[in-house]
Write an enzyme that holds these catalytic residues in place. Structure first.
Site, mmCIF file in Angstrom:
data_model
loop_
_atom_site.group_PDB
_atom_site.id
_atom_site.type_symbol
_atom_site.label_atom_id
_atom_site.label_comp_id
_atom_site.label_asym_id
_atom_site.label_seq_id
_atom_site.Cartn_x
_atom_site.Cartn_y
_atom_site.Cartn_z
ATOM 1 N N GLU A 49 70.705 7.518 45.787
ATOM 2 C CA GLU A 49 68.437 7.468 45.760
ATOM 3 C C GLU A 49 68.304 7.405 47.815
ATOM 4 O O GLU A 49 67.175 7.210 47.624
ATOM 5 C CB GLU A 49 68.439 5.470 45.228
ATOM 6 N N ASN A 77 83.644 12.301 46.517
ATOM 7 C CA ASN A 77 83.564 13.547 46.559
ATOM 8 C C ASN A 77 82.610 14.105 47.047
ATOM 9 O O ASN A 77 82.015 14.360 47.081
ATOM 10 C CB ASN A 77 83.645 14.185 44.335
ATOM 11 N N LYS A 113 80.032 2.809 48.452
ATOM 12 C CA LYS A 113 78.115 2.941 48.715
ATOM 13 C C LYS A 113 77.531 3.496 47.909
ATOM 14 O O LYS A 113 77.649 4.623 48.354
ATOM 15 C CB LYS A 113 77.301 2.328 49.975
#
Ligand code: FES
Ligand code: FES
Lengths: 167, 694
Positions: free
Chosen positions: B661, B587, B657
């Site tokens: 983080e 998104n 992926k």
């Protein structure tokens, strides 16, 4: 000690008996089940609990309920009119000015007040001295919304959302 | 690996829970309506080590409205004391300042808090040890069996290579204690019905909480249900079960009625974890061509006396750059402090900070432009594992990012001056591993052509609720409106939590596989016609077998412009730009927010965040938002993130992926490197603070 307070909350009159130590925030959340205003710190340090009290933004965690007998409170739940969301509410969704959403009700209530404050010409720390009107530049928006922390880091989108609604 | 035609995936779709969150309709854990609930308030230890000698709760018990006072003397015994974090009020031992030593249950929050203040605790105090510093006594190499990774690695001969290197550096970086501080304080409502327990809880994965709580109370997992519809951030602190969750369940059992517990902001500093301080020695050496001949990364971190937990800061250095001689090590001190937990990009976040600052220092020491230097040392394969990368977009990000940012190659600090501002720019790489957990999911099709997807995934603000619906819609080849997604309830099919940037990769893969299984079942068993009762398919997806063959990571490059007021030395970051390579972006709208959010936290880490331990008492002295400053709106100027197209067919069914983080890694380094460019001063301790005299 318990005392009786009467408040208008989102247009509805409320009369309840509260502990004198009850904050306006706990009154809303724990007594009335109005949980839009959030508790992030309970110390006036994060802005998550921001509501409009008698037309001005306040940290509801720092307001004692008894001190505001007769007050008129608008929370995030009371911003929509006739079923239409406040333009800022739509702008926040459109600009993705939120992630976890926990700071969001406070951000939006704060921003509603910022629009009013600017319209009334209330200066901020970054307003040029002597300016007779205030226009909500990005710098003004950032400054005026810095009492509302967002740990998700949605700030650039929050500024974009507010700018899109500012006159 | 399965792929599918992306129609909805990739689009910039508004967050599906956005309307609920902007109207106040979204209810978080503490806000769930539960009748007749009592309030729980915690009393914390005021010593860092010793034991409780006596507790006088007379005043508290006498207060009208107090239902119960719980101490180690009357707390129900737990069935399992295996997890030291969850052993609440089971003995009088005190292992850190701020540990739970008592709690009050009362009719109202005001009474509970007042009563807690009336409880008098007498301690037998023993000397405590709370300070981490380099070379201190008691540092040890953790046992790989306990900590689940290899603490030390050696390849070649680093010492000799450094001696003969054309240029070399030997420098030490430090990062302070940092606290996750999600905006929603940790909270739990506990509700027993007979032997069954329901928890409305703020966490990053209901299944894990369910398992831990069931074990603690000796219950079958099916007897515990954890529901977490909306969660106000976590950043790691809500991934593991903490003691207060067990306490809430214990209290509800003792008083035989529902109990509500919300930690205060101050209590969170001792009770739900933090990032350990790190001390990182970096030694790098190059040959005459600006190629690394050696790289060594030696890390010292702390854990508590009750549990071994290691911030794996040097692990990233094993795979990031090529060098024939390499070493990494982790040493641990066990202190009388709360146990550190994971905080956004545990290991990688502080590790990349040291590595990417050291790369900047090394580049300039051997007179190379920092970008050119990184590209020159790009490895062909993962130097640590020897595996090929499933995809590695670092060089593309450095090049494309440099162009968009307007990077000026340089081999010495520019020390530009603009009026009263000292101006500099810096660059750093970002990276985070791409992994996946075993997950289950079910998909049902109804006769009206609508679908119901069920999985115990969670949305802590990541946008998972929206992204998973998009994935489901494409996998089922149906419009988004026809998909109904149920998440965040341990009664749903088992899934891992939102952590390690594995959420979307794991959950999405299970949903794609369940959609495929449903289609297959419909075709083979029902000739393509949906029967009146609908059809459901359930799948269990295991680990990714391709992870054995490929090294899987997301990459990025971050660029910072820093301005320093020549008089006040205030540091501002007018521009921060991140270029990322993270496979397929599900998104475009929520992904950008998540990447930017990580960068904001990285900026906050670079400039502000530090929890100070008072060594006299062993507590965190600045335990609130007034004294632990996180970046506010005025601190954040122009931040943007973009990504390159990256096709990775190996990582998971979507080719996506994790990005939760990635964004925080490298930000602090880019800012520190820019500060050097502006001033010629190399600050190696976070948060960055300029000396009086520059
Ligand atoms: S909860 Fe009121 S300011 Fe934080
Ligand atoms: S959206 Fe999570 S704290 Fe602002």
């Amino acid at each position: 000690m318990d005392v009786e307070v009467a408040l208008h909350v989102n247009g509805t009159p409320q009369r309840l008996t509260v502990d004198t130590r009850t904050s306006l925030l706990d009154l809303l959340r724990e007594r009335l089940g109005i949980t839009g205003p959030k508790k992030g710190c309970d110390h006036g340090q994060c802005g998550a609990c921001t509501v409009l009290l008698d037309g001005r933004r306040v940290n509801a965690c720092l307001a004692l309920a008894v001190a505001h007998d007769g007050g008129n409170v608008i929370t995030i739940e009371g911003l929509a009119e006739n079923g239409d969301l406040h333009p800022l509410q739509n702008a926040f969704v459109e600009a993705d000015a939120l992630q976890c959403g926990y700071c969001t009700p406070g951000q939006i209530c704060s921003a509603v007040a910022v629009l009013d404050e600017a319209a009334a010409g209330v200066p901020s720390y970054v307003t040029p001295p002597g300016a007779s009107t205030v226009s909500l530049s990005d710098e003004e928006i950032r400054e005026r919304l810095s009492g509302n922390l967002c740990r998700c880091g949605a700030y650039v989108n929050i500024v974009r959302a507010v700018r899109s609604v500012a006159p | 690996m399965t792929t599918f035609a992306a129609k909805t995936v990739g689009a910039a779709i508004d967050r599906l829970d956005g309307p609920d969150k902007v109207t106040g309709a979204a209810r978080y854990a503490f806000e769930q309506p539960v009748a007749h609930a009592a309030y729980l308030y915690i009393v914390q230890s005021t010593i860092a080590r010793g034991h409780v000698r006596a507790i006088d709760a007379t005043g508290a018990r006498a207060l009208p409205g107090v239902v119960e006072v719980i101490t180690h003397e009357n707390a129900p015994r737990l069935a399992s004391t295996e997890d030291p974090e969850l052993v609440v009020l089971q003995s009088n031992a005190v292992a850190y300042h701020g540990q739970i030593v008592a709690a009050v249950v009362a009719e109202t929050p005001e009474v509970a808090r007042h009563a807690a203040a009336l409880i008098r605790v007498q301690y037998h105090e023993e000397p405590h040890d709370v300070e981490l510093h380099a070379g201190r006594e008691g540092l040890y190499q953790p046992d790989p069996e306990n900590v689940g990774f290899e603490p030390d690695t050696h390849h070649g001969d680093v010492e000799s290579a450094l001696k003969t290197a054309a240029a070399s550096i030997d420098v030490t970086y430090t990062t302070p204690h940092e606290h996750n501080n999600p905006m929603e304080p940790h909270a739990t409502i506990a509700l027993w019905e007979g032997d069954s327990l329901t928890l409305y809880d703020a966490n990053q994965g209901p299944h894990a909480i369910r398992g831990d709580v069931a074990t603690a109370f000796g219950l079958e997992p099916e007897r515990v249900r954890v529901i977490s519809p909306h969660v106000g951030g976590g950043f790691g602190s809500k991934l593991f079960t903490h003691g207060h969750v067990v306490l809430a369940a214990m209290a509800a059992k003792l008083v035989a009625r529902p109990v509500k517990l919300a930690l205060t902001r101050q209590q969170m500093f001792a009770l739900v974890g933090y990032r350990t301080p790190t001390i990182q020695r970096m030694r790098l050496g190059t040959d005459n061509d600006g190629r690394l001949v050696a790289i060594a990364h030696d890390v010292t971190v702390q854990t508590s006396k009750i549990e071994e937990s290691v911030e794996t800061a040097a692990v990233v250095t094993r795979m990031m750059y090529a060098a024939p001689n390499r070493r990494t090590s982790h040493r641990l001190a066990r202190l009388d402090v709360p146990t550190p937990t994971i905080m956004r990009a545990p290991g990688e976040c502080p590790g990349v900070y040291a590595l990417e600052c050291a790369m900047d220092e090394m580049a300039l020491a051997c007179e190379r432009d920092p970008i050119e230097f990184r590209i020159r040392n790009e490895p062909e394969r993962d130097p640590g594992s020897g595996k090929p990368f499933s995809s590695r977009g670092l060089v593309a990000c450095l090049r494309e990012g440099a162009q968009r940012f307007g990077w000026q190659p340089h081999t010495a600090p520019a020390k530009r001056r603009d009026g009263n501002w000292l101006v500099g720019t810096g660059v750093a790489s970002s990276t985070y591993p791409t992994r996946r957990r075993p997950t289950t999911a079910s998909v049902r099709v109804n006769t009206d052509g609508t679908y119901r997807v069920q999985i115990d995934a969670i949305d802590i603000g990541t946008g998972a609720r929206t992204a998973l619906a998009q994935i489901a819609a494409d996998a089922l080849e149906t419009p988004l409106e026809r998909v109904r997604l149920d998440i965040a309830d341990s009664a749903l099919p088992r899934a891992g939590g939102a952590g390690g940037s594995m959420g979307l990769a794991s959950w999405g893969t299970a949903i794609v596989e369940a959609a495929n299984a449903l289609r297959e079942k419909l075709r083979t068993e029902f000739a393509g016609n949906v029967p009146a009762e609908g059809v459901e398919a359930y799948v269990e997806v295991g680990r990714n077998p391709l992870a054995e063959r490929y090294s899987m990571h997301a990459f990025g490059a971050q660029f910072a412009e820093v301005r320093i007021d020549a008089d006040t030395h205030e540091i501002r970051v007018p521009r921060l730009f991140g270029m990322f390579a993270a496979g397929r972006i599900v998104n475009a709208k929520t992904a950008r927010s998540q990447l930017i959010g990580g960068m904001v936290m990285g900026l906050s880490m670079a400039l502000f965040e530090e929890t100070v331990i008072d060594k006299r008492f062993g507590h965190f002295a600045n335990h609130d938002f007034a004294e632990y400053h996180i970046a506010s709106n005025a601190d954040v100027l122009d931040i943007d993130a973009a990504w390159i197209d990256e096709d990775d067919p190996y990582v998971n069914s979507m080719g996506a992926k994790g990005i939760g983080e990635l964004g925080i890694t490298g930000t602090a380094s880019a800012i520190a490197n820019a500060l050097y460019d502006a001033t010629g001063l190399r600050l190696r301790d976070l948060p960055l603070r300029l000396p009086f005299d520059i």
